[in-house]
Design a protein around this motif. Sequence first.
Motif, PDB file in Angstrom:
ATOM      1  N   GLU A 527     -20.709  32.366 -10.630  1.00  0.00           N
ATOM      2  CA  GLU A 527     -20.683  31.930 -12.221  1.00  0.00           C
ATOM      3  C   GLU A 527     -19.539  31.190 -12.879  1.00  0.00           C
ATOM      4  O   GLU A 527     -18.636  31.175 -12.053  1.00  0.00           O
ATOM      5  CB  GLU A 527     -20.156  33.452 -12.093  1.00  0.00           C
ATOM      6  CG  GLU A 527     -20.851  33.820 -13.447  1.00  0.00           C
ATOM      7  CD  GLU A 527     -20.199  35.287 -14.160  1.00  0.00           C
ATOM      8  OE1 GLU A 527     -20.617  34.869 -16.150  1.00  0.00           O
ATOM      9  OE2 GLU A 527     -20.395  36.129 -13.522  1.00  0.00           O
ATOM     10  N   LYS A 528     -19.355  30.117 -13.538  1.00  0.00           N
ATOM     11  CA  LYS A 528     -19.082  29.240 -14.225  1.00  0.00           C
ATOM     12  C   LYS A 528     -19.279  29.956 -15.656  1.00  0.00           C
ATOM     13  O   LYS A 528     -20.081  29.258 -15.785  1.00  0.00           O
ATOM     14  CB  LYS A 528     -18.245  28.413 -13.955  1.00  0.00           C
ATOM     15  CG  LYS A 528     -19.061  27.501 -12.877  1.00  0.00           C
ATOM     16  CD  LYS A 528     -19.038  26.348 -13.142  1.00  0.00           C
ATOM     17  CE  LYS A 528     -19.739  25.255 -12.775  1.00  0.00           C
ATOM     18  NZ  LYS A 528     -21.002  25.441 -11.407  1.00  0.00           N
ATOM     19  N   THR A 529     -18.366  30.274 -16.522  1.00  0.00           N
ATOM     20  CA  THR A 529     -18.332  31.186 -17.910  1.00  0.00           C
ATOM     21  C   THR A 529     -17.222  30.522 -19.001  1.00  0.00           C
ATOM     22  O   THR A 529     -16.234  30.638 -18.932  1.00  0.00           O
ATOM     23  CB  THR A 529     -18.538  31.944 -18.392  1.00  0.00           C
ATOM     24  OG1 THR A 529     -20.586  32.411 -17.868  1.00  0.00           O
ATOM     25  CG2 THR A 529     -19.321  31.612 -20.117  1.00  0.00           C
ATOM     26  N   PHE A 530     -17.353  29.237 -19.771  1.00  0.00           N
ATOM     27  CA  PHE A 530     -16.510  28.073 -20.209  1.00  0.00           C
ATOM     28  C   PHE A 530     -16.357  28.683 -21.463  1.00  0.00           C
ATOM     29  O   PHE A 530     -17.280  27.786 -22.153  1.00  0.00           O
ATOM     30  CB  PHE A 530     -16.110  27.044 -19.296  1.00  0.00           C
ATOM     31  CG  PHE A 530     -15.938  26.457 -17.797  1.00  0.00           C
ATOM     32  CD1 PHE A 530     -15.300  27.402 -17.891  1.00  0.00           C
ATOM     33  CD2 PHE A 530     -16.806  25.774 -17.541  1.00  0.00           C
ATOM     34  CE1 PHE A 530     -15.260  27.809 -15.848  1.00  0.00           C
ATOM     35  CE2 PHE A 530     -16.740  25.782 -15.604  1.00  0.00           C
ATOM     36  CZ  PHE A 530     -16.040  25.972 -15.403  1.00  0.00           C
ATOM     37  N   THR A 531     -15.315  28.836 -22.570  1.00  0.00           N
ATOM     38  CA  THR A 531     -15.232  28.246 -23.552  1.00  0.00           C
ATOM     39  C   THR A 531     -14.272  28.478 -24.025  1.00  0.00           C
ATOM     40  O   THR A 531     -13.245  27.909 -23.598  1.00  0.00           O
ATOM     41  CB  THR A 531     -15.651  30.082 -24.549  1.00  0.00           C
ATOM     42  OG1 THR A 531     -14.599  30.771 -24.061  1.00  0.00           O
ATOM     43  CG2 THR A 531     -17.036  30.473 -23.918  1.00  0.00           C
ATOM     44  N   THR A 534     -11.847  31.298 -23.707  1.00  0.00           N
ATOM     45  CA  THR A 534     -11.946  32.036 -21.894  1.00  0.00           C
ATOM     46  C   THR A 534     -12.928  31.124 -20.855  1.00  0.00           C
ATOM     47  O   THR A 534     -13.648  31.297 -20.862  1.00  0.00           O
ATOM     48  CB  THR A 534     -12.665  33.738 -22.373  1.00  0.00           C
ATOM     49  OG1 THR A 534     -11.789  34.475 -23.262  1.00  0.00           O
ATOM     50  CG2 THR A 534     -11.997  34.453 -20.917  1.00  0.00           C
ATOM     51  N   ASP A 535     -11.552  31.089 -20.316  1.00  0.00           N
ATOM     52  CA  ASP A 535     -12.509  31.020 -18.906  1.00  0.00           C
ATOM     53  C   ASP A 535     -12.989  32.042 -17.583  1.00  0.00           C
ATOM     54  O   ASP A 535     -11.913  32.566 -17.064  1.00  0.00           O
ATOM     55  CB  ASP A 535     -12.077  29.789 -18.338  1.00  0.00           C
ATOM     56  CG  ASP A 535     -12.241  28.223 -18.882  1.00  0.00           C
ATOM     57  OD1 ASP A 535     -13.157  28.497 -20.049  1.00  0.00           O
ATOM     58  OD2 ASP A 535     -10.878  27.536 -18.524  1.00  0.00           O
ATOM     59  N   THR A 536     -14.028  31.761 -16.942  1.00  0.00           N
ATOM     60  CA  THR A 536     -14.406  32.929 -16.533  1.00  0.00           C
ATOM     61  C   THR A 536     -15.155  31.629 -15.073  1.00  0.00           C
ATOM     62  O   THR A 536     -15.963  31.915 -14.926  1.00  0.00           O
ATOM     63  CB  THR A 536     -15.817  33.761 -16.789  1.00  0.00           C
ATOM     64  OG1 THR A 536     -15.012  34.668 -17.785  1.00  0.00           O
ATOM     65  CG2 THR A 536     -16.245  34.699 -15.412  1.00  0.00           C
ATOM     66  N   TYR A 537     -14.510  32.819 -13.368  1.00  0.00           N
ATOM     67  CA  TYR A 537     -14.758  32.018 -12.536  1.00  0.00           C
ATOM     68  C   TYR A 537     -15.488  33.025 -11.491  1.00  0.00           C
ATOM     69  O   TYR A 537     -14.140  33.806 -11.002  1.00  0.00           O
ATOM     70  CB  TYR A 537     -14.032  30.807 -12.165  1.00  0.00           C
ATOM     71  CG  TYR A 537     -14.085  29.602 -11.661  1.00  0.00           C
ATOM     72  CD1 TYR A 537     -15.303  28.557 -11.371  1.00  0.00           C
ATOM     73  CD2 TYR A 537     -13.848  29.443  -9.944  1.00  0.00           C
ATOM     74  CE1 TYR A 537     -15.751  27.782 -11.139  1.00  0.00           C
ATOM     75  CE2 TYR A 537     -13.888  28.024  -9.227  1.00  0.00           C
ATOM     76  CZ  TYR A 537     -14.677  27.600  -9.784  1.00  0.00           C
ATOM     77  OH  TYR A 537     -15.023  26.350  -8.502  1.00  0.00           O
ATOM     78  N   THR A 556     -13.504  37.548  -8.743  1.00  0.00           N
ATOM     79  CA  THR A 556     -13.568  37.152 -10.367  1.00  0.00           C
ATOM     80  C   THR A 556     -12.197  36.660 -11.248  1.00  0.00           C
ATOM     81  O   THR A 556     -11.162  37.346 -11.432  1.00  0.00           O
ATOM     82  CB  THR A 556     -14.268  38.362 -10.997  1.00  0.00           C
ATOM     83  OG1 THR A 556     -15.720  38.009 -10.832  1.00  0.00           O
ATOM     84  CG2 THR A 556     -14.602  37.647 -12.802  1.00  0.00           C
ATOM     85  N   VAL A 558     -10.465  35.472 -14.294  1.00  0.00           N
ATOM     86  CA  VAL A 558     -10.941  35.437 -15.974  1.00  0.00           C
ATOM     87  C   VAL A 558      -9.856  34.951 -16.238  1.00  0.00           C
ATOM     88  O   VAL A 558      -8.684  35.793 -16.646  1.00  0.00           O
ATOM     89  CB  VAL A 558     -10.679  36.864 -16.525  1.00  0.00           C
ATOM     90  CG1 VAL A 558     -11.060  36.852 -18.335  1.00  0.00           C
ATOM     91  CG2 VAL A 558     -12.385  37.182 -15.949  1.00  0.00           C
TER      92      VAL A 558
END
Length: 662
Positions: A527-531, A534-537, A556, A558
Amino acid sequence: MKHSLLIINQLKMARKLFLSKPKSNMKKTVILFASLFTLMFVSQTTATAGAPMEGGVNPERIQEIAAMLDDHPVGFGPKIEDRAGWDRLAATKAYQGVVKSAEKLMTVPLPEMTDAIFMLYKKTGRRTAEYGRARNGRYNRVSSYTLAEGIENQGRFIKPLEAVLRSICQEKTWIFNFHDGALTDYNGKTITIDLGSAELAGNLGDCLYLLGDRLSPEIRQLVMTKLRERIVDPYQKSVKGTGMKQWWIAADMNWNAVCHAGTVAAALAVCPDRNERAFFVAAAEKYSVDFLRGFGGDGYCAEGMGYWNYGFGNYIQLCETVYQATKGRVDLYNLKGARDVALYPVRIRLINDVYPAYADCALNAKPGMQLMSYINRRYELGLNDFVLPDFTTTAGGLANSLMYSCPNSATAHPAVAGKEFYEIRSLFEHGGILNCRPLPGSAGRMAVSFKGGFNNEPHNHNDKGTFVVVVGKAALILDPGAEVYTARTFSKDRYLSKLLNSYGHPVPVVAGKLQRSGADAGGVIVEKTFTEKTDTYVMDLRSAYPVPELESLQRTFVYRREGENSLTVTDNFAFSSAQTFGSALITYGQWKQLSPRELLISQNQDAVKVDIDTGGAPFEISQEEIKEENHDKTHPTRIGINLTGPQAKGRVVLTITPSALN
């Protein structure tokens, strides 16, 4: 013919099997027929592949390149007869001390490369300073005397130069002693082109090119004979498949670029036949693609910053060699992916000129200013951090120094001012690397880097799931960098080193086991969620651990850009039966325990606070100094965070925030 004989044999075998016991041998018969069809396909493909290839290099391309080359050999720098060119160099600050340095060398006896010195690596398993001094003390004189003679043009440095050249040609091999542990080259059983022999060859070739008939016919012939024997012929035979394989030719790491840079430069400088020189250019064009392939299409250098300097620096020299020889008509600078590799240093940099020390990388490794300034202009990157008004230098060997010091394809581009290169995140999907930085102009002062990928990289460390935390100008939690190379480093015992195995990295220890190496052992990004905030990897680390009971292990990351920034590292794990679990932090700084679940890690005036949450499971903190030899002669501290009893499942959460020193 080879395929035809195989097809006939397969048919005979299949017929025999089927006629003897049709039912019981049906499976074997099917396999044989499948193999038969594969052979028929390969045979047909080979027959219709187009123009014949000369050992992997297209003869038509060789002829095209031959038409681009001059009738005579070429090298870097002005020939001795070009007094205007040498006068220009003599007037520069960098070259003002060249003659005096060479005069001083003439008063110092030439170091000998004795059997005893060459055998030091085999005897000790270490890259000894004594060997390095002897080798450098000999080979560096080629550059020093050649440059001094070019500047002065009085013949004073020819005699000592010829003595050095004769002595070098008398050496049993030019390769590094640590690349010849079995002494096969030293004893004349093999002829290997390695990093050291290729670099020397490039300098010897340029020496012959620059000084021409100022050198005696005997010395010129001696050097040319040795260059052909140890470099030119072995390379051509390897490419054509008629001699010993030089494994690096199609490798996807630094050896490819380094060895090609010296080999091609030597061939272009000494081979009188234009078609032969064209062969080397065509081969460099073909196999440079393999070198660039190692960067995975996004420019990430798995070998680390130090090897980027070395490998890509030599690739740039190769590009310029070929560019000048073909008058710009073969442009390796613009091969697919090369520009992305050029941007690697600014994309891997975190903040305040701090870089992660991944792979076999020194802690303080940074991109070379001259190299970055050169490619900044050559690729018109517009990077304000890397601008030199003048590239002139005497460093780096004869060919390298004259490439930078004389007009080149970079100086043809203006030094255009741009702006600071800055991304709030840099993702290298090839290596599983994510770098996260504060928002520009914010109060944030912490940057982080996370590493996934697999444990089969060049100069690999078993470090999947590792991370780096930088606050201010210090990497407070980090990868510990490379060890001093010994025979162990590149042997089956490589991962006995706690700097190279996972114990010396901020990653879990699972059921008492460290990470394993291999192409199927690593951190798979799930998973990789970028804003903007916040960046989540998220990584699946299960495959990295040889633990049959391990059912799941996800790490995880964050990273939050609010305030001064924060990082949360969460390990969620589950076993089929209760097992031990622990995590770790690695630092070269100081640390102390503020409370049962709080740590403070600091270096100079920078610090982070680490809050530990195990969901109520009891844990203990341990400390261990990693006593392996590194280049800084310092030992990192491993802070272990270990659950005190076996667990069937659980989690460990580390929340890391910048902190003021009390």
